[in-house]
Scaffold this active site. Structure first.
Site, short mmCIF file in Angstrom:
data_model
loop_
_atom_site.label_atom_id
_atom_site.label_comp_id
_atom_site.label_asym_id
_atom_site.label_seq_id
_atom_site.Cartn_x
_atom_site.Cartn_y
_atom_site.Cartn_z
N TYR A 10 -6.91 -11.15 -3.14
CA TYR A 10 -5.80 -10.01 -3.68
C TYR A 10 -6.45 -8.77 -4.37
O TYR A 10 -6.73 -7.54 -3.81
CB TYR A 10 -5.27 -10.40 -4.74
CG TYR A 10 -3.61 -9.76 -5.16
CD1 TYR A 10 -2.71 -8.97 -4.07
CD2 TYR A 10 -3.86 -9.12 -6.52
CE1 TYR A 10 -1.11 -9.11 -4.20
CE2 TYR A 10 -2.73 -8.32 -6.91
CZ TYR A 10 -1.81 -8.46 -5.99
OH TYR A 10 -0.48 -7.53 -6.08
N GLY A 52 8.27 -3.44 3.48
CA GLY A 52 8.96 -4.92 2.57
C GLY A 52 9.44 -4.21 1.93
O GLY A 52 9.64 -3.97 0.79
P1 NDP Z 1 8.04 -9.70 -2.98
O1 NDP Z 1 6.90 -10.89 -2.90
O2 NDP Z 1 9.15 -9.26 -4.12
O3 NDP Z 1 7.78 -8.38 -1.95
C1 NDP Z 1 6.95 -8.78 -1.28
C2 NDP Z 1 7.43 -8.29 0.42
O4 NDP Z 1 6.78 -7.48 1.20
C3 NDP Z 1 8.74 -8.75 1.03
O5 NDP Z 1 9.79 -7.06 1.26
C4 NDP Z 1 8.02 -9.18 2.91
O6 NDP Z 1 9.16 -9.34 3.14
C5 NDP Z 1 7.37 -8.48 3.02
N1 NDP Z 1 6.47 -9.04 3.33
C6 NDP Z 1 5.73 -10.49 3.34
N2 NDP Z 1 4.54 -10.45 3.64
C7 NDP Z 1 4.86 -9.94 5.30
C8 NDP Z 1 4.35 -9.77 5.97
N3 NDP Z 1 3.55 -10.41 6.82
N4 NDP Z 1 4.14 -8.18 6.88
C9 NDP Z 1 5.68 -7.32 6.21
N5 NDP Z 1 6.39 -7.69 5.48
C10 NDP Z 1 5.66 -8.90 4.39
O7 NDP Z 1 6.18 -8.56 -3.94
P2 NDP Z 1 7.04 -7.56 -5.10
O8 NDP Z 1 7.77 -6.13 -4.60
O9 NDP Z 1 5.70 -7.84 -6.32
O10 NDP Z 1 5.49 -6.65 -4.64
C11 NDP Z 1 5.27 -5.06 -3.65
C12 NDP Z 1 3.89 -4.96 -4.10
O11 NDP Z 1 3.69 -4.34 -5.00
C13 NDP Z 1 3.22 -5.41 -3.46
O12 NDP Z 1 2.37 -5.32 -2.37
C14 NDP Z 1 2.26 -6.14 -3.84
O13 NDP Z 1 0.61 -6.36 -4.41
C15 NDP Z 1 2.34 -4.68 -4.86
N6 NDP Z 1 2.25 -5.18 -6.46
C16 NDP Z 1 3.25 -5.80 -7.73
C17 NDP Z 1 3.16 -6.28 -8.95
C18 NDP Z 1 4.02 -6.98 -9.76
O14 NDP Z 1 3.98 -7.48 -10.62
N7 NDP Z 1 4.90 -7.74 -9.36
C19 NDP Z 1 2.21 -5.62 -9.43
C20 NDP Z 1 1.46 -5.04 -8.66
C21 NDP Z 1 1.38 -4.48 -7.30
P3 NDP Z 1 9.90 -10.92 3.52
O15 NDP Z 1 9.37 -11.25 3.55
O16 NDP Z 1 11.17 -9.80 3.63
O17 NDP Z 1 9.01 -10.12 5.38
#
Ligand code: NDP
Length: 245
Positions: A153, A13
């Site tokens: 989640y 991701g």
């Molecule tokens: P984003 O939604 O900005 O990015 C999510 C990433 O995950 C993208 O690169 C997307 O890739 C990838 N992704 C989504 N679904 C899939 C899938 N089925 N297979 C492979 N890749 C996938 O998320 P954030 O940067 O905000 O969050 C990143 C991580 O941090 C997550 O695990 C989130 O739960 C965690 N987190 C975030 C917080 C926040 O406040 N933002 C707080 C705490 C934890 P693409 O769509 O390009 O395929």
């Protein structure tokens, strides 16, 4: 010499948000980095933007809900060895339990938990052979404290903590560490989707009175992914501006 010189890393991701900042940070510290997106062209685009002509960051396609895709991606990333795996990719499908659709629950578990476990399973083989590895798994403060409207989640992110602690014990004697980071409110696409009132309430609860940045999470991940963090395993590092105090 840079801290991660000669190391090979995979960040799931990495097309945007926290994953993209982690990939950039690991590359800046000298690692050769693979970052993933569900679409290869988007992963390539993000990799090229971070790379700046150094040929150290490459894109790979990965859909965590597809076991075949996980095996293909990890297989390609591990040619020549894999020192660092950052399981960052994750999704949320929010709403009160009473209105939750079973398919939303399944989608969150399939991506956040099944997919993460499959990536670890595939990455551990080359790490065991090398007798070295750093795995960093992305949980959330919601997995530790809960949050109304986020049962799926929270369950997936709490599951990551239990999974990681068990795996840390399995791998400790082989010099492979498994740690967890649990961010609070971080400014990314995921949190921009939060309703304004929920966001404001959250921000009021943060002692530092601001959201964190993806770069602040990346700095902590880079440390846990480095050889310096050699005696830290099974840890859960909260990155919350004090939210959980
Ligand atoms: P984003 O939604 O900005 O990015 C999510 C990433 O995950 C993208 O690169 C997307 O890739 C990838 N992704 C989504 N679904 C899939 C899938 N089925 N297979 C492979 N890749 C996938 O998320 P954030 O940067 O905000 O969050 C990143 C991580 O941090 C997550 O695990 C989130 O739960 C965690 N987190 C975030 C917080 C926040 O406040 N933002 C707080 C705490 C934890 P693409 O769509 O390009 O395929």
């Amino acid at each position: 010499m840079k801290r991660l010189e000669g190391q090979r890393a995979l960040v799931t991701g990495g097309t945007r948000g926290i994953g993209r900042a982690i990939a950039a940070r690991l590359a800046d510290e000298g690692a050769e980095v693979f970052l993933t997106g569900r679409r290869r062209d988007q992963a390539d685009e993000a990799a090229a933007a971070i790379d700046g002509g150094r040929s150290r960051v490459l894109g790979l396609a990965l859909d965590l809900t597809d076991p075949g895709s996980v095996l293909a991606c990890l297989g390609e990333a591990a040619v020549g060895g894999l020192d660092i795996l950052v399981n960052n990719a994750g999704i949320s499908r929010d709403g009160l339990l009473i209105r939750q659709k079973p398919e939303d629950w399944r989608a969150v578990m399939a991506t956040n938990l099944d997919g993460l476990a499959a990536c670890c399973r595939a990455a551990v083989r080359p790490m065991l052979r090398a007798r070295y590895g750093r795995i960093v798994n992305m949980s959330s403060i919601v997995g530790l404290r809960g949050n109304a409207g986020q049962t799926a989640y929270a369950a997936s992110k709490a599951g990551i903590v239990g999974f990681s602690r068990a795996l840390a014990k399995e791998l400790a004697r082989r010099n492979i560490t498994v740690n967890v980071v649990a961010p609070g409110l971080i400014e990314t696409d995921m949190t921009r989707e939060l309703p304004r009132r929920a966001r404001e309430a959250l921000q009021r609860a943060i002692p530092m009175a601001r959201p964190g940045s993806a770069e602040e999470v990346a700095a902590a991940v880079a440390f846990l992914a480095s050889p310096e963090a050699s005696y830290i395993t099974g840890a859960v590092l909260e990155i919350t501006g004090g939210l959980a105090l």
